[in-house]
Design a protein around this motif. Structure first.
Motif, PDB file in Angstrom:
ATOM      1  N   GLY A 180     -44.152   4.888  13.423  1.00  0.00           N
ATOM      2  CA  GLY A 180     -45.114   5.099  12.475  1.00  0.00           C
ATOM      3  C   GLY A 180     -45.938   6.268  12.397  1.00  0.00           C
ATOM      4  N   PRO A 181     -47.329   5.542  11.372  1.00  0.00           N
ATOM      5  CA  PRO A 181     -48.125   7.093  10.414  1.00  0.00           C
ATOM      6  C   PRO A 181     -48.707   7.472  12.312  1.00  0.00           C
ATOM      7  CG  PRO A 181     -48.652   4.911  10.092  1.00  0.00           C
ATOM      8  CD  PRO A 181     -47.197   4.389  10.338  1.00  0.00           C
ATOM      9  N   GLU A 182     -49.601   6.526  12.648  1.00  0.00           N
ATOM     10  CA  GLU A 182     -49.687   7.011  14.568  1.00  0.00           C
ATOM     11  C   GLU A 182     -49.404   7.031  15.386  1.00  0.00           C
ATOM     12  OE1 GLU A 182     -52.898   8.036  13.477  1.00  0.00           O
ATOM     13  OE2 GLU A 182     -53.182   7.452  11.971  1.00  0.00           O
ATOM     14  N   SER A 183     -47.759   6.381  15.806  1.00  0.00           N
ATOM     15  CA  SER A 183     -47.373   6.108  17.348  1.00  0.00           C
ATOM     16  C   SER A 183     -46.024   7.838  17.071  1.00  0.00           C
ATOM     17  CB  SER A 183     -46.833   5.302  16.906  1.00  0.00           C
ATOM     18  OG  SER A 183     -45.988   4.861  15.830  1.00  0.00           O
ATOM     19  N   ILE A 200     -50.402   8.678  -6.106  1.00  0.00           N
ATOM     20  CA  ILE A 200     -50.425   7.256  -5.585  1.00  0.00           C
ATOM     21  C   ILE A 200     -51.555   6.841  -5.280  1.00  0.00           C
ATOM     22  CG2 ILE A 200     -50.285   4.449  -5.800  1.00  0.00           C
ATOM     23  CD1 ILE A 200     -47.320   4.908  -7.114  1.00  0.00           C
ATOM     24  N   ALA A 201     -51.389   6.768  -3.561  1.00  0.00           N
ATOM     25  CA  ALA A 201     -52.465   7.360  -2.670  1.00  0.00           C
ATOM     26  C   ALA A 201     -53.877   7.830  -3.357  1.00  0.00           C
ATOM     27  CB  ALA A 201     -51.998   7.698  -1.782  1.00  0.00           C
ATOM     28  N   TRP A 202     -53.639   8.948  -3.676  1.00  0.00           N
ATOM     29  CA  TRP A 202     -54.611   9.974  -3.665  1.00  0.00           C
ATOM     30  C   TRP A 202     -55.482   9.026  -5.292  1.00  0.00           C
ATOM     31  CZ3 TRP A 202     -57.349  13.063  -0.829  1.00  0.00           C
ATOM     32  CH2 TRP A 202     -56.680  13.294  -0.226  1.00  0.00           C
ATOM     33  N   THR A 203     -54.319   9.266  -5.671  1.00  0.00           N
ATOM     34  CA  THR A 203     -55.221   8.492  -6.951  1.00  0.00           C
ATOM     35  C   THR A 203     -56.168   7.232  -6.511  1.00  0.00           C
ATOM     36  OG1 THR A 203     -53.127   8.591  -8.307  1.00  0.00           O
ATOM     37  CG2 THR A 203     -54.445   6.779  -9.442  1.00  0.00           C
ATOM     38  N   VAL A 204     -55.809   6.597  -5.135  1.00  0.00           N
ATOM     39  CA  VAL A 204     -56.707   5.137  -4.760  1.00  0.00           C
ATOM     40  C   VAL A 204     -57.123   5.485  -4.556  1.00  0.00           C
ATOM     41  CG1 VAL A 204     -56.299   2.798  -4.146  1.00  0.00           C
ATOM     42  CG2 VAL A 204     -54.649   3.545  -5.329  1.00  0.00           C
ATOM     43  N   GLU A 205     -57.584   6.787  -3.395  1.00  0.00           N
ATOM     44  CA  GLU A 205     -58.673   7.134  -3.034  1.00  0.00           C
ATOM     45  C   GLU A 205     -60.012   7.615  -3.832  1.00  0.00           C
ATOM     46  OE1 GLU A 205     -57.485   7.466   0.535  1.00  0.00           O
ATOM     47  OE2 GLU A 205     -59.351   8.462   1.125  1.00  0.00           O
ATOM     48  N   PHE A 206     -59.653   8.685  -4.948  1.00  0.00           N
ATOM     49  CA  PHE A 206     -60.215   8.905  -5.115  1.00  0.00           C
ATOM     50  C   PHE A 206     -60.777   8.174  -6.838  1.00  0.00           C
ATOM     51  CE2 PHE A 206     -58.403  13.011  -5.152  1.00  0.00           C
ATOM     52  CZ  PHE A 206     -59.185  13.904  -4.448  1.00  0.00           C
ATOM     53  N   ALA A 207     -59.965   6.475  -6.595  1.00  0.00           N
ATOM     54  CA  ALA A 207     -60.661   5.878  -7.971  1.00  0.00           C
ATOM     55  C   ALA A 207     -61.630   5.768  -9.147  1.00  0.00           C
ATOM     56  CB  ALA A 207     -61.439   4.658  -6.571  1.00  0.00           C
ATOM     57  N   GLY A 231     -38.966  12.895  -4.997  1.00  0.00           N
ATOM     58  CA  GLY A 231     -39.145  11.443  -4.464  1.00  0.00           C
ATOM     59  C   GLY A 231     -40.755  11.135  -3.743  1.00  0.00           C
ATOM     60  N   SER A 232     -40.805  12.057  -2.713  1.00  0.00           N
ATOM     61  CA  SER A 232     -42.293  11.469  -2.247  1.00  0.00           C
ATOM     62  C   SER A 232     -43.220  11.874  -2.894  1.00  0.00           C
ATOM     63  CB  SER A 232     -42.115  12.607  -1.067  1.00  0.00           C
ATOM     64  OG  SER A 232     -42.806  13.824  -1.217  1.00  0.00           O
ATOM     65  N   LEU A 233     -42.988  12.246  -3.954  1.00  0.00           N
ATOM     66  CA  LEU A 233     -44.618  12.499  -5.384  1.00  0.00           C
ATOM     67  C   LEU A 233     -45.652  11.096  -5.240  1.00  0.00           C
ATOM     68  CD1 LEU A 233     -43.604  15.043  -7.065  1.00  0.00           C
ATOM     69  CD2 LEU A 233     -44.574  15.447  -5.632  1.00  0.00           C
ATOM     70  N   LEU A 271     -51.742   2.560   2.247  1.00  0.00           N
ATOM     71  CA  LEU A 271     -51.945   2.984   1.393  1.00  0.00           C
ATOM     72  C   LEU A 271     -51.982   4.665   1.639  1.00  0.00           C
ATOM     73  CD1 LEU A 271     -50.279   3.765  -1.246  1.00  0.00           C
ATOM     74  CD2 LEU A 271     -52.632   2.211  -2.538  1.00  0.00           C
ATOM     75  N   ALA A 272     -52.981   4.783   2.688  1.00  0.00           N
ATOM     76  CA  ALA A 272     -54.341   5.800   2.785  1.00  0.00           C
ATOM     77  C   ALA A 272     -52.887   6.778   4.108  1.00  0.00           C
ATOM     78  CB  ALA A 272     -55.259   5.307   2.981  1.00  0.00           C
ATOM     79  N   ALA A 273     -52.340   6.237   4.109  1.00  0.00           N
ATOM     80  CA  ALA A 273     -50.723   7.263   4.928  1.00  0.00           C
ATOM     81  C   ALA A 273     -50.527   8.352   3.884  1.00  0.00           C
ATOM     82  CB  ALA A 273     -50.429   6.072   6.140  1.00  0.00           C
ATOM     83  N   PHE A 274     -49.999   7.641   2.932  1.00  0.00           N
ATOM     84  CA  PHE A 274     -49.492   8.491   1.917  1.00  0.00           C
ATOM     85  C   PHE A 274     -50.666   9.746   1.902  1.00  0.00           C
ATOM     86  CE2 PHE A 274     -46.661   4.454   1.981  1.00  0.00           C
ATOM     87  CZ  PHE A 274     -45.514   4.979   2.186  1.00  0.00           C
ATOM     88  N   THR A 275     -51.296   9.379   1.946  1.00  0.00           N
ATOM     89  CA  THR A 275     -51.948  11.100   1.684  1.00  0.00           C
ATOM     90  C   THR A 275     -52.071  12.196   2.151  1.00  0.00           C
ATOM     91  OG1 THR A 275     -54.457  10.209   2.881  1.00  0.00           O
ATOM     92  CG2 THR A 275     -53.793   9.693   0.481  1.00  0.00           C
ATOM     93  N   ASN A 276     -51.111  11.662   3.387  1.00  0.00           N
ATOM     94  CA  ASN A 276     -50.516  13.093   4.362  1.00  0.00           C
ATOM     95  C   ASN A 276     -49.311  13.103   3.566  1.00  0.00           C
ATOM     96  OD1 ASN A 276     -49.167  14.121   6.533  1.00  0.00           O
ATOM     97  ND2 ASN A 276     -50.001  13.052   7.786  1.00  0.00           N
ATOM     98  N   PRO A 277     -48.756  14.504   2.829  1.00  0.00           N
ATOM     99  CA  PRO A 277     -46.908  15.079   2.495  1.00  0.00           C
ATOM    100  C   PRO A 277     -46.423  14.165   3.475  1.00  0.00           C
ATOM    101  CG  PRO A 277     -48.723  16.429   1.715  1.00  0.00           C
ATOM    102  CD  PRO A 277     -49.881  15.600   3.465  1.00  0.00           C
ATOM    103  N   LEU A 278     -46.617  14.813   4.688  1.00  0.00           N
ATOM    104  CA  LEU A 278     -45.142  14.643   5.012  1.00  0.00           C
ATOM    105  C   LEU A 278     -45.104  13.120   5.456  1.00  0.00           C
ATOM    106  CD1 LEU A 278     -43.396  15.939   7.539  1.00  0.00           C
ATOM    107  CD2 LEU A 278     -45.208  15.779   9.489  1.00  0.00           C
TER     108      LEU A 278
END
Length: 515
Positions: A475-478, A93-100, A86-88, A113-120
């Motif tokens: 949070g992704p950073e906290s 999508i995050a990497w699709t947008v990253e490469f554009a 389910g994480s795929l 959205l960029a936070a989801f380029t990290n699989p964790l």
């Protein structure tokens, strides 16, 4: 090949195929909203579990029916694997947008959205969704593509009833195998003698209530896309939102109060819903759990309202009631919607300590067994209280006296009472042990002095109770990497009521020669 492995592999395969179906259905969303760049990601995300699931179910189609041990391992392993698959969509999508890539258009990348380029982070979001927790790795849900807003709501909606229940309803496989899997997902209540008919009726009730919830939210002023998503996650008591500040974004008392009955519906057992829909309204007070849902919510609401009003958190009794009732019911039903944030009033993390602990207690108990909520469940809390009273009063009776304990219309003899009391005590003890471990680990990981003990306890109880309310730690950073891994474990064991996960770990250790 080991017979147990074949049985587990076949049923996991069917579960993966059901998940693939959810992903393929979701392709409608990017088509409707013009987010065509998300379609390849959803296709790939669906094809992977479908191929693995098809291979497993075909290879082991003649495997024997699952027993109790198989059922628990299938439930524990299946829920973890489903969270991984389910994480795929988040990652791809995050990497699709990253490469554009020019051929798919040029959607703009955001930090959310960029936070989801990290699989964790993606796995955290997926596990939070399927377990109905609602803690999130996003810092602004409003900027997510509609496809991912839908996927978050959709997995919470499915997870609220259960992935195995969904698989059982689709496959309609009669026999004891379906019953074993149904019970391994922390459910035991039946509506009909047939387990297949039971799960199909559960889904019909759930779909009916979902449409009613969406309509109610739309009528009180929530935009239709918000009503669809919040109606689904509110009824599933999941708590994912598509807005930056959860329900506080709307800052509407009408929407706050409209969500209360929706969350309460999710906290009542499906067999009771079935009887009430058939006109047997006595179950609103005759059923022990349902009666205590209202008593428990009423007492908690009154207490929390008093604490935040007397503590000068709010300057009017109505405002204290509005936020107190919403946050207690949101916590106790494990929905996790939040209205107390700094943007509109006073954030939960800055409420008086007594008020935060009251909300934490609500998360610990939860609602009725057989519903969509987490926590240790009301029936276990009531069984413990009645069992303790039974034991104490036992001293005042002669040894020859024959006594029975009455719980929810059932008269239990000594042996039955001992068995029920023991089960409730074990689950409660394990729940508190892992709550303590999680709190200790998080205190070690977080910067000293940044969060109080009640903040940390609140956050761990929220993760393990599958609630989703946050004191601001997640949070992704906290949240440190080890904290995210620990919360993944807390959410996983919380959804399956711990025992199946411990059975899986024991089986794994024994097979690896470590136990």
């Amino acid at each position: 090949m080991n017979e147990a492995v074949e049985t587990i592999g076949r049923d996991l395969g069917r579960m993966f195929q059901a998940l693939a179906g959810l992903l393929f259905v979701s392709i409608l969303i990017p088509i409707v909203w013009g987010e065509y760049y998300a379609i390849p990601a959803l296709l790939v995300s669906g094809l992977i579990p479908f191929a693995i699931g098809y291979a497993l179910s075909s290879r082991f189609r003649k495997a024997t029916k699952p027993g109790k041990l198989h059922g628990m391992i299938i439930a524990a392993l299946g829920w973890f694997c489903v969270a991984i698959f389910g994480s795929l969509p988040f990652v791809l999508i995050a990497w699709t947008v990253e490469f554009a890539p020019p051929i798919l258009g040029e959607p703009s990348q955001t930090s959310t959205l960029a936070a989801f380029t990290n699989p964790l982070n993606a796995l955290f979001e997926s596990m939070s969704g399927f377990t109905g927790t609602g803690l999130t790795m996003t810092d602004n849900e409003e900027v997510l593509p509609r496809t991912l807003q839908w996927w978050r709501s959709f997995i919470e909606w499915v997870g609220g009833v259960g992935v195995i229940v969904l698989t059982t309803a689709i496959l309609a496989r009669p026999g004891s195998g379906s019953l074993t899997l149904y019970e391994s997902e922390a459910r035991s209540e039946r509506i009909h003698p047939s387990i297949v008919s039971t799960v199909q009726t559960i889904w019909w009730i759930f779909i009916l209530f979902t449409f009613v919830s969406i309509l109610l939210l739309w009528v009180v002023g929530m935009p239709i896309w918000g009503a669809i998503n919040h109606g689904m996650t509110g009824l599933a008591t999941g708590g994912f939102s598509i807005t930056d500040n959860s329900i506080a974004t709307y800052d509407s008392a009408a929407i706050d109060f409209a969500l209360l009955p929706i969350m309460l519906l999710g906290s009542i057992a499906f067999p009771v819903h079935y009887l009430i829909l058939r006109g047997d309204l006595r179950n609103l007070y005759a059923d022990l759990q349902t009666r205590w849902v209202f008593i428990y919510m009423g007492i908690g609401t009154a207490l929390l309202t008093a604490l935040v009003y007397v503590g000068d958190t709010y300057d009017s009794l109505f405002t204290a009631f509005r936020y107190g009732s919403f946050q207690f019911i949101s916590a106790a039903t494990c929905a996790g919607f939040q209205t107390a944030v700094d943007a509109t009033n006073v954030a939960l993390g800055r409420w008086p300590t007594q008020a935060q602990l009251t909300v934490s207690f609500g998360m610990l108990i939860g609602g009725a067994a057989g519903s969509t909520v987490g926590g240790i469940k009301l029936i276990r809390a009531l069984t413990l209280l009645k069992g303790i009273r039974f034991r104490i009063s036992d001293v005042f009776y002669p040894e020859t006296a024959v006594r029975r304990l009455r719980i929810n219309g059932r008269r239990l003899n000594e042996q039955e009472m001992r068995q029920e009391f023991e089960e409730a005590a074990i689950i409660t003890a394990l729940w508190l042990i892992f709550l303590g471990i999680g709190t200790f680990v998080l205190l070690l990981l977080l910067p000293q002095g940044e969060y109080t003990l009640e903040n940390v306890l609140f956050e761990v109880a929220s993760a393990q109770g599958n609630v989703g309310l946050s004191a601001g730690i997640t949070g992704p950073e906290s949240l440190p990497t080890l904290g995210k891994i620990m919360f993944l474990f807390n959410m996983w064991i919380g959804r399956l009521e711990i025992i199946p996960v411990l059975v899986l770990l024991r089986a794994g250790f024994r097979r690896g020669g470590l136990y």
